[in-house]
Design a protein around this motif. Structure first.
Motif, PDB file in Angstrom:
ATOM      1  N   ASN A 142       0.827  -1.204   0.000  1.00 15.41           N
ATOM      2  CA  ASN A 142       0.000   0.000   0.000  1.00 15.41           C
ATOM      3  C   ASN A 142       0.863   1.257   0.000  1.00 15.41           C
ATOM      4  OD1 ASN A 142      -2.290  -1.557   0.009  1.00 15.41           O
ATOM      5  ND2 ASN A 142      -2.571  -1.450   2.238  1.00 15.41           N
ATOM      6  N   ARG A 143       1.960   1.194   0.721  1.00 17.34           N
ATOM      7  CA  ARG A 143       2.866   2.350   0.786  1.00 17.34           C
ATOM      8  C   ARG A 143       3.471   2.626  -0.592  1.00 17.34           C
ATOM      9  NH1 ARG A 143       6.207   4.564   5.268  1.00 17.34           N
ATOM     10  NH2 ARG A 143       7.453   6.168   4.244  1.00 17.34           N
ATOM     11  N   ILE A 144       3.886   1.555  -1.278  1.00 10.75           N
ATOM     12  CA  ILE A 144       4.489   1.719  -2.610  1.00 10.75           C
ATOM     13  C   ILE A 144       3.478   2.312  -3.572  1.00 10.75           C
ATOM     14  CG2 ILE A 144       5.421   0.483  -4.597  1.00 10.75           C
ATOM     15  CD1 ILE A 144       6.662  -1.510  -2.612  1.00 10.75           C
ATOM     16  N   ILE A 145       2.236   1.820  -3.523  1.00 10.76           N
ATOM     17  CA  ILE A 145       1.199   2.320  -4.420  1.00 10.76           C
ATOM     18  C   ILE A 145       0.916   3.793  -4.147  1.00 10.76           C
ATOM     19  CG2 ILE A 145      -1.236   2.123  -5.048  1.00 10.76           C
ATOM     20  CD1 ILE A 145      -0.956  -0.890  -4.523  1.00 10.76           C
ATOM     21  N   ASP A 146       0.850   4.153  -2.881  1.00 10.17           N
ATOM     22  CA  ASP A 146       0.614   5.558  -2.526  1.00 10.17           C
ATOM     23  C   ASP A 146       1.751   6.455  -2.998  1.00 10.17           C
ATOM     24  OD1 ASP A 146      -1.756   4.881  -1.315  1.00 10.17           O
ATOM     25  OD2 ASP A 146      -0.902   4.742   0.710  1.00 10.17           O
ATOM     26  N   GLY A 147       2.925   5.864  -3.186  1.00  8.67           N
ATOM     27  CA  GLY A 147       4.092   6.660  -3.572  1.00  8.67           C
ATOM     28  C   GLY A 147       4.187   6.965  -5.054  1.00  8.67           C
ATOM     29  N   PHE A 148       3.385   6.312  -5.898  1.00  9.39           N
ATOM     30  CA  PHE A 148       3.443   6.594  -7.333  1.00  9.39           C
ATOM     31  C   PHE A 148       3.198   8.079  -7.588  1.00  9.39           C
ATOM     32  CE2 PHE A 148       2.391   1.964  -8.010  1.00  9.39           C
ATOM     33  CZ  PHE A 148       3.565   1.673  -8.694  1.00  9.39           C
ATOM     34  N   ASP A 149       4.203   8.750  -8.163  1.00 14.51           N
ATOM     35  CA  ASP A 149       4.111  10.204  -8.317  1.00 14.51           C
ATOM     36  C   ASP A 149       4.548  10.706  -9.694  1.00 14.51           C
ATOM     37  OD1 ASP A 149       6.783   9.656  -8.180  1.00 14.51           O
ATOM     38  OD2 ASP A 149       7.188  10.817  -6.375  1.00 14.51           O
ATOM     39  N   GLY A 150       4.774   9.789 -10.626  1.00 17.91           N
ATOM     40  CA  GLY A 150       5.190  10.220 -11.960  1.00 17.91           C
ATOM     41  C   GLY A 150       6.682  10.452 -12.115  1.00 17.91           C
ATOM     42  N   SER A 151       7.442  10.209 -11.065  1.00 13.03           N
ATOM     43  CA  SER A 151       8.894  10.406 -11.135  1.00 13.03           C
ATOM     44  C   SER A 151       9.573   9.138 -11.672  1.00 13.03           C
ATOM     45  CB  SER A 151       9.445  10.743  -9.746  1.00 13.03           C
ATOM     46  OG  SER A 151       9.324   9.617  -8.880  1.00 13.03           O
ATOM     47  N   GLU A 152      10.896   9.216 -11.831  1.00  7.96           N
ATOM     48  CA  GLU A 152      11.658   8.063 -12.322  1.00  7.96           C
ATOM     49  C   GLU A 152      11.605   6.889 -11.345  1.00  7.96           C
ATOM     50  OE1 GLU A 152      15.620   9.293 -13.196  1.00  7.96           O
ATOM     51  OE2 GLU A 152      15.032  10.596 -14.862  1.00  7.96           O
TER      52      GLU A 152
ATOM     53  N   TYR B 280      -7.818  -2.423  -6.756  1.00 10.14           N
ATOM     54  CA  TYR B 280      -7.547  -1.786  -8.040  1.00 10.14           C
ATOM     55  C   TYR B 280      -8.573  -0.709  -8.394  1.00 10.14           C
ATOM     56  CZ  TYR B 280      -6.284  -1.396 -12.995  1.00 10.14           C
ATOM     57  OH  TYR B 280      -5.893  -0.931 -14.219  1.00 10.14           O
ATOM     58  N   VAL B 281      -9.845  -1.002  -8.197  1.00  6.46           N
ATOM     59  CA  VAL B 281     -10.909  -0.065  -8.614  1.00  6.46           C
ATOM     60  C   VAL B 281     -10.849   1.243  -7.836  1.00  6.46           C
ATOM     61  CG1 VAL B 281     -12.470  -1.862  -9.422  1.00  6.46           C
ATOM     62  CG2 VAL B 281     -12.527  -1.185  -7.014  1.00  6.46           C
ATOM     63  N   GLU B 282     -10.236   1.239  -6.652  1.00  2.95           N
ATOM     64  CA  GLU B 282     -10.190   2.436  -5.809  1.00  2.95           C
ATOM     65  C   GLU B 282      -8.999   3.343  -6.155  1.00  2.95           C
ATOM     66  OE1 GLU B 282      -9.909   0.914  -1.896  1.00  2.95           O
ATOM     67  OE2 GLU B 282     -11.719  -0.335  -2.062  1.00  2.95           O
ATOM     68  N   LEU B 283      -8.112   2.886  -7.034  1.00  2.00           N
ATOM     69  CA  LEU B 283      -6.872   3.612  -7.290  1.00  2.00           C
ATOM     70  C   LEU B 283      -7.073   4.747  -8.289  1.00  2.00           C
ATOM     71  CD1 LEU B 283      -4.400   0.602  -7.534  1.00  2.00           C
ATOM     72  CD2 LEU B 283      -4.938   2.000  -5.533  1.00  2.00           C
ATOM     73  N   LYS B 284      -6.108   5.659  -8.282  1.00  2.00           N
ATOM     74  CA  LYS B 284      -6.097   6.773  -9.218  1.00  2.00           C
ATOM     75  C   LYS B 284      -5.612   6.279 -10.588  1.00  2.00           C
ATOM     76  CE  LYS B 284      -5.053  10.019  -5.480  1.00  2.00           C
ATOM     77  NZ  LYS B 284      -4.053  10.951  -4.921  1.00  2.00           N
TER      78      LYS B 284
ATOM     79  N   HIS C 297      -3.156   7.119 -12.621  1.00  2.00           N
ATOM     80  CA  HIS C 297      -1.706   6.869 -12.766  1.00  2.00           C
ATOM     81  C   HIS C 297      -1.290   5.610 -12.005  1.00  2.00           C
ATOM     82  CE1 HIS C 297       2.553   7.546 -13.289  1.00  2.00           C
ATOM     83  NE2 HIS C 297       2.742   7.538 -11.979  1.00  2.00           N
ATOM     84  N   GLN C 298      -1.892   5.392 -10.858  1.00  2.00           N
ATOM     85  CA  GLN C 298      -1.577   4.180 -10.083  1.00  2.00           C
ATOM     86  C   GLN C 298      -2.003   2.933 -10.854  1.00  2.00           C
ATOM     87  OE1 GLN C 298      -3.788   5.329  -6.560  1.00  2.00           O
ATOM     88  NE2 GLN C 298      -1.900   5.838  -5.439  1.00  2.00           N
ATOM     89  N   LYS C 299      -3.170   2.996 -11.469  1.00  2.00           N
ATOM     90  CA  LYS C 299      -3.640   1.860 -12.270  1.00  2.00           C
ATOM     91  C   LYS C 299      -2.707   1.598 -13.450  1.00  2.00           C
ATOM     92  CE  LYS C 299      -8.603   2.277 -11.287  1.00  2.00           C
ATOM     93  NZ  LYS C 299      -9.958   2.506 -11.862  1.00  2.00           N
ATOM     94  N   GLU C 300      -2.264   2.688 -14.074  1.00  2.00           N
ATOM     95  CA  GLU C 300      -1.362   2.554 -15.229  1.00  2.00           C
ATOM     96  C   GLU C 300      -0.069   1.845 -14.831  1.00  2.00           C
ATOM     97  OE1 GLU C 300       1.111   5.513 -18.172  1.00  2.00           O
ATOM     98  OE2 GLU C 300      -0.811   6.212 -17.367  1.00  2.00           O
ATOM     99  N   MET C 301       0.465   2.220 -13.671  1.00  2.00           N
ATOM    100  CA  MET C 301       1.696   1.589 -13.202  1.00  2.00           C
ATOM    101  C   MET C 301       1.469   0.117 -12.856  1.00  2.00           C
ATOM    102  SD  MET C 301       4.266   3.738 -13.295  1.00  2.00           S
ATOM    103  CE  MET C 301       3.579   4.160 -14.890  1.00  2.00           C
ATOM    104  N   LEU C 302       0.327  -0.174 -12.264  1.00  2.00           N
ATOM    105  CA  LEU C 302       0.051  -1.555 -11.854  1.00  2.00           C
ATOM    106  C   LEU C 302      -0.129  -2.491 -13.044  1.00  2.00           C
ATOM    107  CD1 LEU C 302      -2.258  -1.520  -8.702  1.00  2.00           C
ATOM    108  CD2 LEU C 302       0.161  -2.040  -8.887  1.00  2.00           C
ATOM    109  N   THR C 303      -0.561  -1.946 -14.174  1.00  2.00           N
ATOM    110  CA  THR C 303      -0.724  -2.818 -15.338  1.00  2.00           C
ATOM    111  C   THR C 303       0.612  -3.432 -15.753  1.00  2.00           C
ATOM    112  OG1 THR C 303      -0.483  -0.906 -16.816  1.00  2.00           O
ATOM    113  CG2 THR C 303      -2.722  -1.596 -16.246  1.00  2.00           C
ATOM    114  N   LYS C 304       1.717  -2.723 -15.519  1.00  2.00           N
ATOM    115  CA  LYS C 304       3.047  -3.277 -15.817  1.00  2.00           C
ATOM    116  C   LYS C 304       3.357  -4.448 -14.886  1.00  2.00           C
ATOM    117  CE  LYS C 304       4.876   1.153 -17.432  1.00  2.00           C
ATOM    118  NZ  LYS C 304       5.946   2.182 -17.292  1.00  2.00           N
ATOM    119  N   VAL C 305       2.864  -4.360 -13.652  1.00  4.22           N
ATOM    120  CA  VAL C 305       3.027  -5.460 -12.702  1.00  4.22           C
ATOM    121  C   VAL C 305       2.153  -6.637 -13.131  1.00  4.22           C
ATOM    122  CG1 VAL C 305       2.779  -6.175 -10.292  1.00  4.22           C
ATOM    123  CG2 VAL C 305       3.507  -3.833 -10.833  1.00  4.22           C
TER     124      VAL C 305
END
Length: 949
Positions: free
Chosen positions: A289-299, A326-330, A332-340
């Motif tokens: 949850n902490r990692i997901i909350d940290g998604f900020d568009g940076s490298e 997943y459904v509760e995420l923003k 950009h967070q969803k976009e990043m998770l699709t790579k996972v």
């Protein structure tokens, strides 16, 4: 005069006989050597283990070598070994080594260090330590430490650690590697340096910390990290380098130290990235949850994705948690998770299809939006559920209508029956025709200028020699005199070039002896020490290699080397090269995840297999060999890259011998090349040489002599002169970072915007030129006993096409780097290497062509006297025979390549090639030079018969 000529002929005849005898004597010596090894081993076991009273059957030096080999393999009982050493420590051989440890020659000192260290006595270690204190050569110092590793004491360690100060980075790195691999025996000494602030000492302890994580080093690195962050004690680059190394070590050994709040929220992106990576080792729902909350568009988002992917791979319950939230995420967070999710798309489809189709559709649409289609194609091709298939095809169709490239991918890789259901036809990948590069006008003008010069040189010399007397001669006298003079010039030309070959042979003779001797001192127990040798990515470009590709790749996967990967790059082959690789190795297509450091033609697919994790196959649009090598550099993961031809087979220890030669110098190696040996006639079994034999075809036997002359004498000789300008594309080793900095191999796709068919030579010249211009230390070297076997063209047409490409490549490089020509700024390369290739390889064929033409005319007209005819014959033919025989002699300095009958056959061809074949190749180079005026820039093809197995 005629008596002198006859005397010269007699001399050459004697030399030829001597070389034939030397070849046969050497072969006999090598055959006897195998028997002597067996006798030495038998004596060791009978005398010292079975306690039999037997006489020593070999020299004490030979026995000592055998003892070392046995001890490396089975580790003799200490009491037995001590008994053997007691008997041999006062032998003449050992006494000689004790003298040589202080010799002026670094080569003799290295050999002496090796043999003295094998005594493993207090006296021997004391002698080595004294030498270390006096030694100024860093490579010899490193050898001393490497061979003292069984006898390191505290009193020895302090001077060794102190030697880090004011030394080169290569020395520091290797010394710390040697000390780190022995840390458990010597760790007490390091605690005394905990408060030492010298940069080299601090970095040394941190480097040693990469091997072990005892309490002292962990605490030391924590303290130093805080110290660097707070005080910035060194210049910026040094601070960053220390910080990077500390973070790597902590992540490796104690990641929990990094996974704390102050590092996870640190302002420094690098520290934050390592802290996020450390969470893999304490995976939990809270961490996720902490990692997901940290998604900020940076490298750092990419680091977060990789960390989550590792967590999900290790524990499927974490994937279930991500799907639940997943459904509760923003967005950009969803976009990043699709790579996972893309790595586990098969599980997600099967898990969500019946219960949460809406969620599944959203995930799949996002995956397709990011053009990650490979796992979906693989799932569809294996799927048997028609309902799931219909569901997926509906989603895919909606995306395909907006993306033509995606449509092409599905048409190429989906099974035919699925495409029919989609109303699509299968598509064969389009092989784009390579654009013809524009003619380089400056290169053409440069070539024309020097071709005209080569054609006018002999007439101008003749006119200058005659002076005013030319006006007193008739036209017939002028022409006749010119015909005679040109033949005299031809004699001097052949004398000059063959004298150069003799000098190269003599240098090669000395250098090969040193290389083989030093190679024997680098035992596997040392070379397989952790991280002593760098990881290597072997890049094998393949274009229409279906006949030999499996044999070649198998040989690469069976190499003896600590850490390496094999990257096969299919350069848009028109045959079945790719499908054969996929089927044989059970490859699966994966979504590319590498960084494109170098611009290349488009990649069509990346294939891997779980069964062979160090094999990667890349399929790409055709762009030529250089472009394929650049793709391999992009995909590679190791710090060094080794470019080879896909139709080549490496000897099992070839890569080990090539890379380990870097231990003989602390200067960085710009390039290293191995010995290319013709494999026609060889028999291979699963990539290993089963039987050596000479080729059956006459044309291949002639080429074999050429290869021996070029590689066993030429390359090693040029290497000794520090003038080596070419590392064969069949087997060359380079540092990846340096390749990327210099722009990689020369192609129209790269930043240099130029194609060449001589990519191997051009790269070496450019790397050397760059090092000299930046005044950086560098080495370019050729390793005589690192064998790579390659298939030769077996018909004249293919051979001439190959030689045409070689000549065009040479001229292109000489033109492109003409700034080097006779330029003292570029040292030996500018004053020796470049002038040789320019005069004898570019202009030389024109000199020879004129000479042969004038020779035939003069013979027809009966103008030549016997002295000139015999002079040409001696300078060209007899001298050439001597050069060829010397190459056969050099080729078997360490290993028997031919039996006695085959040797006599090759001796015959070494003589016979001078009567037509060499002249044909030389004349063809004239034709190839003219073809370079309308340069096509194509890689070219070669018919393959494949290796016998």
């Amino acid at each position: 005069m005629i008596d002198i000529i006859y005397g010269v002929f007699a001399f050459f005849g004697l030399i030829i006989i001597v070389f034939i005898l030397l070849i046969l004597t050497q072969k006999r010596r090598l055959n006897k050597k195998e028997l002597k090894v067996k006798k030495a081993r038998d004596y060791l076991f009978k005398k010292y283990i079975d306690q039999e009273d037997v006489d020593i059957p070999v020299s004490k030096r030979f026995f000592f070598d055998a003892l070392i080999d046995v001890d490396e393999q089975i580790h003799l009982d200490p009491v037995i070994r001590e008994s053997i050493i007691e008997d041999f420590k006062d032998s003449r051989f050992i006494k000689k080594q004790k003298r040589n440890i202080n010799a002026l020659s670094t080569f003799k000192r290295r050999i002496a260090v090796y043999y003295i260290s094998k005594l493993r006595t207090e006296e021997a270690y004391e002698m080595l330590f004294k030498r270390f204190n006096k030694e100024r050569n860093e490579a010899v110092r490193l050898r001393i430490v490497a061979h003292m590793r069984y006898g390191l004491k505290d009193e020895y360690l302090y001077p060794i650690i102190e030697s880090l100060e004011k030394s080169t980075d290569q020395y520091q790195d290797r010394l710390c590697t040697l000390l780190g691999s022995n840390y458990k025996r010597i760790y007490d000494t390091f605690s005394t340096y905990s408060d030492d602030h010298r940069y080299e000492i601090v970095l040394g302890l941190i480097r040693i910390g990469s091997f072990h994580a005892d309490a002292f080093l962990i605490e030391y690195m924590q303290v130093r990290l805080e110290w660097i962050l707070q005080t910035s004690p060194y210049e910026v680059s040094k601070n960053e380098f220390l910080k990077e190394n500390i973070l790597k070590n902590l992540l490796k050994h104690t990641p929990e130290i990094l996974s704390v709040e102050k590092y996870l929220e640190h302002d420094d992106p690098k520290i934050k990235a390592y802290a996020v990576s450390s969470l893999t080792n304490r995976a939990s729902i809270k961490c996720i949850n902490r990692i997901i909350d940290g998604f900020d568009g940076s490298e750092i988002d990419e680091v977060r994705v990789k960390t989550l992917s590792k967590m999900v791979l290790n524990d499927r319950s974490f994937l279930d948690h991500l799907l639940r939230i997943y459904v509760e995420l923003k967005p950009h967070q969803k976009e990043m998770l699709t790579k996972v999710f893309s790595d586990r798309i098969d599980y997600i489809i099967l898990d969500l299809f019946n219960a949460q189709k809406k969620l599944l559709k959203e995930i799949l649409e996002l995956v397709l939006n990011q053009n990650i289609i490979e796992p979906i194609i693989d799932f569809l091709n294996e799927n048997k559920n028609e309902q799931i298939e219909s569901f997926l095809l509906e989603i895919i169709k909606s995306k395909m209508s907006l993306n033509d490239e995606m449509t092409k991918e599905f048409r190429i890789y989906l099974h035919q029956d699925i495409l029919i259901k989609m109303g699509l036809q299968s598509l064969t990948p389009v092989i784009e025709k390579k654009e013809k590069p524009p003619i380089e006008k400056t290169k053409v003008y440069w070539m024309i200028k020097w071709i005209v010069f080569s054609l006018l040189l002999f007439p101008l010399i003749y006119i200058f020699r005659l002076g005013d007397t030319i006006f007193n001669l008739s036209m017939t006298e002028i022409i006749n005199g010119f015909l005679i003079d040109v033949n005299v010039y031809l004699i001097f030309y052949f004398l000059t070039i063959n004298t150069i070959y003799i000098i190269l042979f003599l240098l090669a003779l000395l250098a090969s002896k040193k290389q083989v001797a030093l190679s024997k001192t680098r035992k596997y127990t040392l070379l397989f020490s952790e991280r002593l040798l760098p990881g290597i990515s072997i890049i094998a470009p393949a274009y229409n290699e279906e006949v030999s590709i499996i044999e070649s790749v198998t040989s690469l996967l069976n190499l003896q080397y600590p850490i390496y990967e094999v990257v096969v790059v299919n350069d848009g082959s028109k045959d079945s090269t790719l499908s054969i690789l996929i089927k044989h190795f059970n490859l699966e297509r994966k979504h590319p995840s590498h960084i494109n450091h170098l611009n290349t033609k488009k990649i069509r697919g990346v294939y891997t297999t779980k069964d062979i994790p160090n094999l990667v196959v890349v399929d790409k649009q055709n762009g030529g060999k250089a472009d394929a090598l650049n793709v391999g550099i992009n995909v590679s993961k190791q710090p060094y890259v080794c470019g080879i031809d896909a139709d080549s087979i490496l000897e099992g220890d070839a890569l080990l011998k090539l890379a380990s030669s870097m231990l003989d110098d602390t200067k960085p190696y710009v390039a290293l090349g191995g010995n290319i040996y013709p494999a026609n006639g060889f028999t291979f079994d699963k990539g290993k040489v089963e039987k050596r034999s000479i080729p059956k075809e006459m044309i291949c036997r002639f080429q074999t002599i050429e290869y021996l002359r070029a590689f066993t004498s030429g390359r090693i000789g040029w290497s000794e002169l520090r003038s080596l300008m070419i590392i064969s594309g069949a087997f060359g080793l380079f540092q990846k970072e340096t390749l990327i900095e210099t722009g990689g191999y020369l192609t129209s796709s790269s930043k240099l915007k130029k194609d060449t068919v001589g990519e191997d030579m051009e790269l070496v010249v450019r790397l050397t030129r760059q090092a000299l211009e930046k005044k950086d230390p560098y080495r370019v070297s050729y390793v005589y006993n690192a064998f790579c076997y390659t298939e030769l063209p077996s018909d004249l047409k293919t051979l001439l096409k190959q030689r045409n490409r070689w000549q065009r490549g040479l001229i292109d490089i000489l033109s492109y780097h003409r700034k080097l020509s006779f330029n003292p700024k570029y040292k030996q390369i500018g004053l020796i290497g470049y002038p040789y290739f320019f005069i004898f390889e570019f202009l030389g064929p024109f000199f020879e062509a004129q000479g042969y033409l004038m020779l035939m005319i003069a013979l027809i007209l009966g103008l030549l006297n016997p002295v000139i005819i015999l002079g040409i014959f001696g300078a060209s033919i007899l001298f050439g025979v001597v050069i060829s025989l010397s190459s056969i002699f050099m080729s078997e300095k360490e290993l028997v390549m031919m039996n006695k009958k085959e040797t006599f056959v090759m001796i015959f061809y070494a003589i016979f090639e001078n009567f037509g074949y060499r002249q044909l190749i030389s004349m063809h180079r004239v034709f190839s030079t003219f073809s370079a005026l309308r340069e096509s820039g194509t890689w070219g093809t070669q018919k393959r018969k494949g290796f016998k197995s």
